[in-house]
Enzyme design. Structure first.
Site, PDB file in Angstrom:
ATOM      1  CG  PHE A   1      -0.210   0.422   2.508  1.00  0.00           C
ATOM      2  CD1 PHE A   1      -0.019   1.772   2.799  1.00  0.00           C
ATOM      3  CD2 PHE A   1       0.299  -0.517   3.393  1.00  0.00           C
ATOM      4  CE1 PHE A   1       0.662   2.161   3.949  1.00  0.00           C
ATOM      5  CE2 PHE A   1       0.975  -0.136   4.528  1.00  0.00           C
ATOM      6  CZ  PHE A   1       1.160   1.205   4.806  1.00  0.00           C
TER       7      PHE A   1
ATOM      8  CE  LYS B   1      -3.140  -8.449  -4.573  1.00  0.00           C
ATOM      9  NZ  LYS B   1      -3.488  -7.427  -3.551  1.00  0.00           N
TER      10      LYS B   1
ATOM     11  CD  GLU C   1      -5.311  -6.011   0.221  1.00  0.00           C
ATOM     12  OE1 GLU C   1      -4.431  -5.902  -0.662  1.00  0.00           O
ATOM     13  OE2 GLU C   1      -5.180  -6.720   1.234  1.00  0.00           O
TER      14      GLU C   1
ATOM     15  CB  SER D   1       4.697  -7.456   5.684  1.00  0.00           C
ATOM     16  OG  SER D   1       3.836  -8.479   5.242  1.00  0.00           O
TER      17      SER D   1
ATOM     18  CB  CYS E   1      10.472  -0.138   2.606  1.00  0.00           C
ATOM     19  SG  CYS E   1      11.032   0.546   1.058  1.00  0.00           S
TER      20      CYS E   1
ATOM     21  CD  GLU F   1       8.522  -2.740   8.255  1.00  0.00           C
ATOM     22  OE1 GLU F   1       7.820  -3.753   8.096  1.00  0.00           O
ATOM     23  OE2 GLU F   1       9.022  -2.116   7.312  1.00  0.00           O
TER      24      GLU F   1
END
Ligand code: NAD
Length: 496
Positions: free
Chosen positions: A149, A173, A176, A226, A281, A381
């Protein structure tokens, strides 16, 4: 209310699925769209379309493929503000940061437009008498991208432009949680002249990913997200004999030497730690102060206290909300754990609310000091606007600390000493190192090269490594006879 379309075989169309995921604006959690969980038939159709398109796309000359990327780059630039606005609406990012997200993707498209010279193979004349050997690189077929995301423009653009410029076709993909930005990217790709089926976009979650990454016709899988999901996808994809590259979570340290320029350090750490609400990240989530530099921690905390979260179009806002209520809950629980485990909370953003937008996923800048390696705020994290400050006496201790950490995405050192910087860059077990540069994200003519638990695979994203990832090498050994074929068979392994 917008229904997010699927993009299959050149058509944007509504999914037949009965199952949808709400896409929300994180500033108030109002639903702005519904993303379908594509049906199994639709997932198959997307792969079939990409497989069919590959037969003709692989024959398109490399310069023509590069020209598609040139058109695409121009369109992305033309629509830069509009894409950034869509991106802000579904991520809560400030407009400037959303533009940065799009821009870092545009840079990869520029690199994809330069694919021709990267598609060159190798040649050696006279490997034996009258025999030459040369190698080509050729595309793999249908490639799959699964994206997170936090960079809904940049990370899809890390993947499909390079894969497609290399002659592959692609199924994306996207996350979402923010599928509107990638949908706009796909629309502009069509406008740039992409033939049907070359790019397909399906929406959904783990079921759709499972079907895609185990599909017989998918040859390569690129994932960003992740650690647990990255490990799962790497194992599953490789078990199914796919080529895979999985970019995962991070815990990035910045080491501050006492000889560094204090103003430079403090200014850089503010943006690097809480920019994008810490949902990068490559965010600096741990600042390691060496020796006397620890006296700067309170000043850093004072600066961070002044950073205010806000709305996307508020030019004074330092960053926006977190992506979801679940993300906020997780970050707040880690902040609480930090306090419970004995870290000193110098700035506490857990109570922050933006007036008029109390329903949003806000967390203010948070700074801990006296953090130790055993604490949850160090081990996990956090992916929120939280900076952990640690103190050590020497550069050697700082290096050992960073190297003990299981992640290896990025790190930086602030120092005036070339010798200290040289030692750090040489000994540190992290894939991307900044020297007086806080977030060392390489531009796309290099590759994005996280290490350890931040990456599973061999070949990294964009640059030359992406070309290697998305192609196969074919080596030809050729002899052309000027005269009659020499007499007698050759029974040895030698070429002659
Ligand atoms: P995530 O792992 O939850 O989701 C990433 C993608 O995987 C999404 O498309 C999601 O639908 C899919 N997915 C989720 N669960 C799945 C499952 N069980 N099986 C198959 N697919 C599944 O990640 P996120 O929360 O969207 O993104 C944040 C994470 O991404 C952070 O950990 C961050 O560090 C990481 N990240 C890493 C990099 C990098 O380059 N190393 C870059 C950006 C983000």
């Amino acid at each position: 209310m917008k229904n997010v379309p699927l993009f299959i075989n050149g058509e944007f169309s509504a999914s037949q699925s009965q199952q949808h995921i709400a896409v929300t604006n994180p500033v108030n959690n109002k639903v702005i769209a519904q993303a379908p969980c594509a049906t199994s038939t639709e997932v198959d159709m997307a792969v079939a379309s990409a497989k069919e398109a590959f037969l003709s796309w692989r024959e398109v000359p490399v310069p023509e493929r590069a020209r598609l990327m040139m058109n695409y780059q121009a369109l992305l630039k033309k629509h830069h503000d509009e894409i950034a606005q869509i991106l802000s609406s579904e991520t809560g990012k400030t407009f400037a940061d959303a533009k940065g997200d799009v821009w870092r993707g545009i840079e990869v498209v520029e690199q994809a437009a330069n694919v021709c010279s990267m598609m060159m193979g190798e040649t050696a004349e006279n490997v034996a008498r009258g025999i030459d050997t040369y190698s080509y690189i050729q595309p793999l077929g249908v490639c799959l991208g699964i994206t997170p995301f936090n960079f809904p423009a940049m990370i899809p653009l890390w993947m499909f432009p390079m894969a497609i410029a290399c002659g592959n076709t692609f199924v994306l993909k996207p996350s979402e949680q923010d599928p509107l930005t990638p949908t706009r990217l796909a629309e502009l790709f069509v406008e740039a002249g992409a033939p049907k089926g070359v790019l397909n976009v399906v929406h959904g979650g783990k079921d759709q990913v499972q079907q895609l990454m185990t599909h017989d016709d998918v040859k390569a899988v690129s994932f960003v997200g992740s650690v647990p999901v990255g490990q799962h996808i790497y194992k599953t994809a490789t078990d199914h004999m796919k080529r895979a590259q999985c970019f995962a979570g991070a815990k990035n340290h910045s080491v501050i030497m006492p000889d560094a320029n204090k103003a430079h350090v403090l200014n850089n750490l503010v943006g690097a730690s809480v920019g994008a609400a810490g949902q990068r990240c490559m965010a600096i989530s741990v600042a390691v102060f060496v020796g006397d530099s620890k006296t700067w921690i309170t000043e850093l905390a004072d600066l961070l206290k002044e950073v205010k979260p806000g709305l996307w179009d508020d030019k004074e806002a330092g960053f926006g909300p977190l992506i979801s209520p679940q993300a906020k809950k997780r970050v707040l629980s880690l902040i609480q754990q930090g306090k419970d485990e004995g870290a000193t909370c110098l700035v506490d953003g857990s109570e922050f609310e933006l007036p008029g937008y109390e329903e949003g996923n806000w967390v203010g800048p948070t700074v801990f000091t006296d953090v130790t390696e055993k604490m949850a705020i160090y081990q996990q994290e956090i992916f929120g606007p939280v900076l952990c400050c640690m103190q050590v006496d020497t550069l050697e201790e700082a290096i050992a600390l960073v190297n003990r950490n299981p992640y290896g995405n990025g790190t930086s050192i602030f120092t005036a000493s070339g010798a200290a910087a040289r030692k750090y860059q040489h000994e540190i077990e992290v894939g991307q190192v900044g020297i007086n540069v806080p977030i060392p994200v390489p531009l796309p003519f290099f590759s994005f090269t996280g290490w350890k638990n931040s990456f599973y695979g061999d070949l990294h994203a964009y640059g030359k490594q992406a070309v290697r990832f998305y192609t196969e090498t074919k080596t030809v050994t050729a002899r052309w006879f000027e005269d009659d074929i020499p007499s007698g068979p050759n029974m040895t392994i030698n070429l002659g």
